[in-house]
Design an enzyme around this catalytic site. Structure first.
Site, PDB file in Angstrom:
ATOM      1  CD  GLU A 168       5.270   3.770   0.902  1.00 11.88           C
ATOM      2  OE1 GLU A 168       5.148   3.931  -0.326  1.00 11.88           O
ATOM      3  OE2 GLU A 168       4.863   2.767   1.513  1.00 11.88           O
ATOM      4  NE  ARG A 203       8.204   7.883 -10.952  1.00 14.30           N
ATOM      5  CZ  ARG A 203       8.422   7.554  -9.676  1.00 14.30           C
ATOM      6  NH1 ARG A 203       9.603   7.100  -9.302  1.00 14.30           N
ATOM      7  NH2 ARG A 203       7.476   7.662  -8.792  1.00 14.30           N
ATOM      8  CE  LYS A 257      10.741   5.164  -2.110  1.00 11.04           C
ATOM      9  NZ  LYS A 257       9.873   5.827  -1.170  1.00 11.04           N
TER      10      LYS A 257
END
Ligand code: ATP
Ligand code: MG
Length: 561
Positions: A35, A262, A272
């Site tokens: 994204e 992850r 982020k």
């Protein structure tokens, strides 16, 4: 070990299985789907290396797909930065794709779902909807709008698209099952109204599709065979499949979502959203601050793409989350830089040495090897004179026999140069040593072939000729957080663990060969660490970042002092 020799990871086993069960190699297609709401970080490197690595292993295309469905947080700056980072890591995507390119197709499919009675417009507030969601053990309650007529739903959805409603008035929901044990299946929202311009579609749309509705359909449009995401999406898989089953036409394959853990790195945060806070609050100078765990920060710090890929390969992929120690990342870059970085001499905490028996006003140029690990790296000339800089930490008036650096009455070899002996020293009013007077043995020059040149003394020091030295700003970095897992504390915010001493700026004295060093070039400052030229450098001022220290060969010596 090269990539094809290592044992298969569990994702590769899934693919091998699919190939046995009838998938053709030509069916394989992967994607990396960031994204564009921030810069990529070291966690993303794992996902990039996994997806592009599969592309290389199976000779299959990999798309770079921007998951750009939320105009509130997304920006062109991030799109550009992501592209640059993936390229820099050394990967080539097949197509550059954007979920926003599929907005029309997604809209048409949503209309189709409404017509089939599988989606409806809900006009409740988000609070009301939340109350009806139920709990994992308790069914939800149907919305009073669930049985709206198809015509009414079509008209309202079109009105939403045409900008007739304020944000939050209506949403489009899939009509699945409010009593599903999987909460995500309880009539998930597909669209919301957002009167925001999008960085690509501008004001064309004022309704935006949500992740679950977008992601699988984007995979389907691009013909992705295996859609790999992180574990938190495991419960979404049922919905991913449900949405695809509504739109898929036989015989096209249904993309498969599979999940991996992850990756977290110690002493930092890999999110982020949190990294953005560090930027916005001015804790760091930007997304590419060399202390950031972003790909751009690591690049600026002096990391090589090879070292980051090696790191990702070494930790591999896993089914369970864990924290990888940052020292492993430091190890991989050190290992690579040891092979490729030219050696130079620089003094970062200077102490003056005067060679009293060196002819006044003379200088000479000594030959120094550029990289003992790489013969092809050649050699260079380093100036020597009667006035030198050494490190303060390399001199003591008195020390025991195990101290192999310079002490009064003791000898050391100057790297690539002569053996010197400390005869006396001068102190300032505070009692600190400000100058050491030495004599040198003129026959001891390294490589001169004399018996004295072979003479072994215990210590070898780096040094710089004071009259020839050039100055540079040296930025020394330490960990950005004092805690190994700053964002894993329930009672404390990660910002409370910021290390106030993560940056120290020094003036360094460098050998003059560095005068022509270019931005991005990497060096080993002998006995100190690896350094690279920062983009803040100008024609008149060099700035160096310390990438990483050398493996501490001093540890043994220091403990003996
Ligand atoms: P963040 O919380 O940092 O924004 P994200 O998962 O929301 O992370 P995306 O841009 O959606 O970021 O991620 C793109 C891809 O990278 C996804 O497939 C995601 O699962 C993967 N990814 C993100 N963070 C990590 C991580 N720490 N380790 C491994 N893969 C990751
Ligand atoms: Mg995200």
């Amino acid at each position: 070990m090269n990539d094809t020799e290592r044992s298969l990871n569990f994702i590769e086993h899934i693919i091998e299985d699919d190939l046995k069960k009838g998938y053709e190699k030509s069916d394989l297609r992967f994607r990396f789907p960031p994204e564009p709401n921030g810069y990529l970080h070291i966690g993303h490197a794992s996902s990039i290396c996994l997806n592009f690595g599969l592309g290389l292993r199976y000779n299959a295309p990999v798309n770079l797909r921007y998951d750009d469905t939320n105009p509130i947080k997304e920006e062109q700056e991030y799109v550009d930065a992501i592209k640059k980072d993936v390229e820099w890591l050394g990967y080539q995507w097949d197509s550059e794709c954007y979920a926003s390119d599929y907005f029309q197709q997604l809209y048409d499919w949503a209309v189709q779902l409404i017509k089939e009675g599988k989606a409806y417009v809900d006009s409740q507030s988000s609070d009301e909807m939340a109350k009806q969601k139920g709990t994992p053990t308790e069914s939800g309650i149907n919305s009073p709008y669930r049985d709206r007529s198809i015509d009414e739903n079509l008209a309202l959805f079109e009105g939403m698209k045409n900008g007739e409603f304020e944000e939050g008035v209506h949403v489009l929901r899939a009509k699945i099952d409010m009593s599903s044990p999987n909460m995500l299946m309880r009539d998930p929202i597909m669209y919301r109204v957002l009167h925001k311009d999008h960085h690509r579609t501008k004001d064309t749309w004022c309704i935006y599709p949500l992740y679950d509705w977008t992601h699988g359909e984007s995979d389907y449009i691009e013909g992705i065979s295996h859609s790999l995401c992180t574990l938190e999406f495991a419960p979404h898989r049922e919905l991913y499949d449900w949405f695809l089953d509504q739109v898929r036409e036989a015989p096209k394959l249904r993309p498969k979502q599979r999940e991996f853990a992850r990756r977290n790195l110690s002493h930092t945060v890999v999110s982020k959203r949190k990294l953005l806070q560090l930027v916005e609050k001015g804790v760091v100078s930007g997304w590419d601050d060399p202390r950031m765990p972003t790909i751009s920060g690591l690049r600026r710090r002096g990391y090589t793409p090879q070292s980051i890929r090696k790191f990702a390969d070494t930790i591999g992929i896993a089914k369970r989350e864990n924290v990888v120690d940052v020292s492993l990342l430091e190890f991989t870059v050190r290992e690579h830089l040891n092979k490729i970085a030219p050696r130079v001499m620089a003094v970062l905490d200077p102490l003056k040495v005067i060679i009293t028996n060196y002819p006044e006003g003379e200088e000479e140029w000594l030959t120094a090897e550029n990289n003992p690990e790489d013969e092809s790296a050649g050699s260079r000339q380093v100036p020597f004179s009667g006035e030198l800089w050494i490190e303060k930490a390399d001199f003591r008036e008195e020390a025991n026999r195990k101290y192999f650096r310079l002490k009064l009455g003791g000898e050391v070899r100057l790297k690539n140069g002569y053996i010197i002996k400390a005869e006396s020293c001068t102190k300032n009013e505070a009692g600190e040593v400000v100058e050491v007077q030495c004599t040198y043995d003129p026959k001891s020059r390294s490589g001169s072939g004399t018996e004295e040149s072979m003479r072994k003394v215990k210590g070898t020091l780096h040094w710089v000729s004071a009259i020839h030295a050039i100055n540079a700003e040296i930025r020394l970095y330490d960990r950005l957080f004092t805690d190994a897992t700053p964002d894993a504390h329930k009672d404390k915010d990660f910002m409370e663990f910021i290390n106030p001493e993560s940056l120290e700026i020094r003036t360094g004295y460098l050998e003059p060969s560095l005068e022509t060093a270019k931005i991005g070039e990497r060096y080993q400052f002998q006995r100190l660490g690896y350094f690279c030229v920062d983009p803040d450098s100008t024609d008149t001022k060099l700035v160096f970042n310390r990438t990483v220290t050398l493996r501490s060969t001093w540890a043994k010596l220091d403990s003996a002092q």
